[in-house]
Design an enzyme around this catalytic site. Structure first.
Site, short mmCIF file in Angstrom:
data_model
loop_
_atom_site.label_atom_id
_atom_site.label_comp_id
_atom_site.label_asym_id
_atom_site.label_seq_id
_atom_site.Cartn_x
_atom_site.Cartn_y
_atom_site.Cartn_z
N HIS A 109 -1.27 14.80 9.83
CA HIS A 109 -1.83 15.13 9.25
C HIS A 109 -2.99 16.04 9.42
O HIS A 109 -3.23 16.23 8.12
CB HIS A 109 -2.06 13.70 8.03
CG HIS A 109 -1.10 12.86 8.37
ND1 HIS A 109 -0.02 13.49 6.68
CD2 HIS A 109 -1.36 11.58 8.31
CE1 HIS A 109 0.41 12.25 6.40
NE2 HIS A 109 -0.03 11.16 7.01
N HIS A 150 5.70 9.45 6.60
CA HIS A 150 4.56 10.44 5.43
C HIS A 150 5.11 12.36 6.03
O HIS A 150 5.52 12.57 7.55
CB HIS A 150 3.24 10.30 5.88
CG HIS A 150 2.86 8.99 5.55
ND1 HIS A 150 2.95 7.34 6.12
CD2 HIS A 150 2.75 8.58 4.28
CE1 HIS A 150 3.05 7.17 5.93
NE2 HIS A 150 2.74 7.22 4.44
ZN LIG Z 1 3.23 7.40 8.61
#
Ligand SMILES: [Zn+2]
Length: 329
Positions: free
Chosen positions: A117, A155
């Protein structure tokens, strides 16, 4: 067959946060039953970090740790040790990629904090530095290029995608839970790259409730033509295990069969894997064991004919339509 790991990762820890030291402890306890070479990483240098991140980001997180740490955003913490641990985690990915470049086969960096991320300018989603992007830029310095990234964390790896968004030499494929229903809220099919990199970012947003069969069905139809046409010199796996049905953070219903499949699928390639998410300790340890055993060729998926649900077939049809001018999917 190399695992890159340091017990110093435990120094980045916050007991009641889901991203804590018990994760890598559980994985390593399980993997130690296998005949694996375990090597200690060296810390990445600030120069390594700056090939990916901005000077202001590096200075900010360094200063934040020096002031004792705390929360960088709603869910990303640092302790006074976290800057040094983040350098070590990035160094773990660099070392894994060096091992594969020199010896072939595969290497797996079992590191924390995770990385996918983290963008050039920002820590987010438990991630401080983008470990894999840093390893990729380090390999480029050594003259190696043209990499396929497959991110199977539940994600979307918005940081990794963003860093290589306009880059035609890094193909980024992410399979994740539909971002309409999950953090970070981006990673839709029509986010396909920019400029020269158009067509080299591919998102596979999976409906909540999708299972191992859905995952195997869609990935086998996409990875084969992309690998054939893109011809990567090396494969990078952002290995997150939070798509597991027992994971507390998401709503995908994959089980160990998927992690066996993905390990088997890449076992004959040059593979650099880096740990990302996975927050149910038992599921995380079991899934890692299956993943690593199948990379070693000790475990194979059950060869049933896989079936996908209709919403997943629809996702595939939309990807096929969008990418037909780039790949013969
Ligand atoms: Zn994740």
């Amino acid at each position: 067959m190399t695992i890159v790991y340091s017990s110093s990762y435990d120094l980045h820890n916050m007991e009641f946060h889901v991203e804590n030291k018990k994760r890598t402890d559980a994985i390593m306890e399980t993997l130690r039953i296998l005949d694996l070479k375990i090597v200690e990483p060296k810390s990445a240098s600030p120069d390594d970090i700056l090939r990916v991140h901005s000077q202001s980001h590096l200075d900010y997180v360094k200063g934040f740790a020096e002031r004792g740490g705390g929360y960088l955003d709603y869910d990303t913490y640092m302790t006074s040790e976290s800057y040094n641990v983040a350098l070590l985690a990035a160094g773990g990915a660099i070392m894994a990629s060096k091992v594969v470049l020199e010896d072939g086969g595969w290497a797996y960096s079992v590191a924390r904090p995770p990385g996918h991320h983290a963008t050039r300018d920002r820590a987010m989603g438990f991630c401080i530095f983008n470990n894999m992007a840093i390893a990729i830029e380090n390999l480029r310095k050594r003259g190696s290029d043209h990499f396929l990234i497959v991110d199977f964390d539940v994600h979307y790896g918005n940081g990794t995608a963003d860093i290589f968004y306009d880059d035609p030499n890094v193909m980024y494929i992410s399979i994740h839970q539909d971002p309409k229903t999950l953090y970070p809220g981006t990673g839709f099919i029509d986010e396909m790259g920019a400029g020269e990199g158009m067509g080299y970012t591919m998102n596979i947003p999976m409906p909540p409730g999708s299972n191992s069969q859905d995952y195997i069905w869609i990935l086998s139809r996409i990875l084969e033509p992309v690998k054939d046409e893109f011809k990567p010199s090396m494969v990078f796996l952002e290995a997150g295990f939070d798509a597991h049905k027992d994971d507390p953070l998401a709503n995908i219903k994959v089980d160990e069969e998927f992690y066996t499949w993905i390990g088997s699928y890449f076992k004959n390639e040059r593979v650099v894997a880096v740990l990302e998410g996975g927050y149910n300790l038992e599921a995380l340890a079991n899934s890692n064991l299956k993943f690593v055993k199948s990379l070693m060729g000790l475990e194979s998926p059950i060869e049933d004919e896989v079936k996908a649900s209709n919403p997943v077939k629809d996702v595939f049809a939309r990807i096929k339509d969008k990418f037909s001018e780039y790949f013969r999917i």
